[in-house]
Scaffold this active site. Structure first.
Site, PDB file in Angstrom:
ATOM      1  N   CYS A 150      -5.447 -47.164 -34.985  1.00 13.92           N
ATOM      2  CA  CYS A 150      -6.364 -46.926 -36.082  1.00 13.92           C
ATOM      3  C   CYS A 150      -6.189 -45.498 -36.574  1.00 13.92           C
ATOM      4  O   CYS A 150      -6.067 -44.568 -35.774  1.00 13.92           O
ATOM      5  CB  CYS A 150      -7.803 -47.152 -35.626  1.00 13.92           C
ATOM      6  SG  CYS A 150      -9.024 -46.953 -36.948  1.00 13.92           S
ATOM      7  N   HIS A 167      -8.356 -56.253 -38.548  1.00 16.88           N
ATOM      8  CA  HIS A 167      -8.683 -54.861 -38.230  1.00 16.88           C
ATOM      9  C   HIS A 167      -9.390 -54.186 -39.403  1.00 16.88           C
ATOM     10  O   HIS A 167     -10.445 -53.575 -39.238  1.00 16.88           O
ATOM     11  CB  HIS A 167      -7.402 -54.095 -37.871  1.00 16.88           C
ATOM     12  CG  HIS A 167      -7.622 -52.642 -37.625  1.00 16.88           C
ATOM     13  ND1 HIS A 167      -7.658 -52.112 -36.364  1.00 16.88           N
ATOM     14  CD2 HIS A 167      -7.823 -51.601 -38.480  1.00 16.88           C
ATOM     15  CE1 HIS A 167      -7.881 -50.810 -36.444  1.00 16.88           C
ATOM     16  NE2 HIS A 167      -7.976 -50.473 -37.727  1.00 16.88           N
ATOM     17  N   GLU A 168      -8.817 -54.312 -40.599  1.00 18.68           N
ATOM     18  CA  GLU A 168      -9.404 -53.663 -41.782  1.00 18.68           C
ATOM     19  C   GLU A 168     -10.734 -54.315 -42.162  1.00 18.68           C
ATOM     20  O   GLU A 168     -11.681 -53.632 -42.547  1.00 18.68           O
ATOM     21  CB  GLU A 168      -8.426 -53.693 -42.952  1.00 18.68           C
ATOM     22  CG  GLU A 168      -7.081 -53.033 -42.684  1.00 18.68           C
ATOM     23  CD  GLU A 168      -7.153 -51.607 -42.162  1.00 18.68           C
ATOM     24  OE1 GLU A 168      -8.175 -50.914 -42.371  1.00 18.68           O
ATOM     25  OE2 GLU A 168      -6.179 -51.158 -41.528  1.00 18.68           O
ATOM     26  N   HIS A 212     -13.573 -52.952 -40.209  1.00 17.96           N
ATOM     27  CA  HIS A 212     -14.063 -51.662 -40.709  1.00 17.96           C
ATOM     28  C   HIS A 212     -15.175 -51.854 -41.742  1.00 17.96           C
ATOM     29  O   HIS A 212     -16.124 -51.068 -41.785  1.00 17.96           O
ATOM     30  CB  HIS A 212     -12.935 -50.855 -41.343  1.00 17.96           C
ATOM     31  CG  HIS A 212     -12.159 -50.030 -40.383  1.00 17.96           C
ATOM     32  ND1 HIS A 212     -12.717 -48.980 -39.677  1.00 17.96           N
ATOM     33  CD2 HIS A 212     -10.856 -50.074 -40.024  1.00 17.96           C
ATOM     34  CE1 HIS A 212     -11.794 -48.426 -38.916  1.00 17.96           C
ATOM     35  NE2 HIS A 212     -10.654 -49.070 -39.100  1.00 17.96           N
TER      36      HIS A 212
END
Length: 171
Positions: free
Chosen positions: A100, A143-144, A147
């Site tokens: 990250c 993953h994004e 966020h």
């Protein structure tokens, strides 16, 4: 223009917040946000030799916006993803060492779904449905997407020993 120094780092409380949707009235700002995301990604790539995606909250832009710029040859890059929603995820999962930009020297072992279907809007506010069967892209999108919901990969670690330092580039 935002730079690497503007990147929120692990521990910043904004990284744990859920983002607001991008509104159609926000579209005039999107190009500037994308320029900032691109610029910071390029600075991370130059310094740490990694980076395929970045989410707006990593720069303190608390909107549901993702910028992807991968080397995957099957797609046109870069790609701007506005207001993504994961419609389905596969039952099949796999583990990987995740990285990250908000903690560039730390790797975290996580489990991600191998495939997914996502809806989103592009920079012209056109709706899209994307069926992602490529594992590398599916794990990146997850993953994004995390966020945008205030979830970091540290929170998805497979166990308490699922952390290691990234080797320093060039050493």
């Amino acid at each position: 223009m935002k730079h690497l120094v503007d990147l929120l780092l692990l521990g910043d409380p904004r990284l744990y917040e859920t983002c607001e949707p991008v509104l159609e009235s926000d579209l005039p700002q999107v190009a500037g946000w994308v320029d900032d995301l691109h610029n910071v990604m390029e600075e991370i790539r130059a310094m740490y030799q990694f980076g395929r995606g970045i989410a707006a909250p990593q720069l303190g832009i608390m909107k549901r916006l993702i910028y992807l710029n991968s080397d995957h040859s099957d797609y046109t890059w870069p790609m701007v993803i506005i207001n993504p929603e994961l419609v389905t995820v596969s039952n099949e999962t796999d583990e990987l060492w995740d990285d990250c930009m908000s903690f560039p020297n730390l790797l975290v072992r996580v489990r991600r779904h191998r495939q997914l279907t996502m809806t989103y809007r592009d920079e012209q506010w056109q709706p899209h449905t994307w069926v992602v069967t490529d594992w590398r892209l599916a794990e990146l999108i997850q993953h994004e997407y995390d966020h945008l919901n205030g979830v970091l990969c540290t929170m998805r670690a497979v166990d308490e020993r699922a952390f290691k330092w990234r080797p320093t580039p060039g050493k």
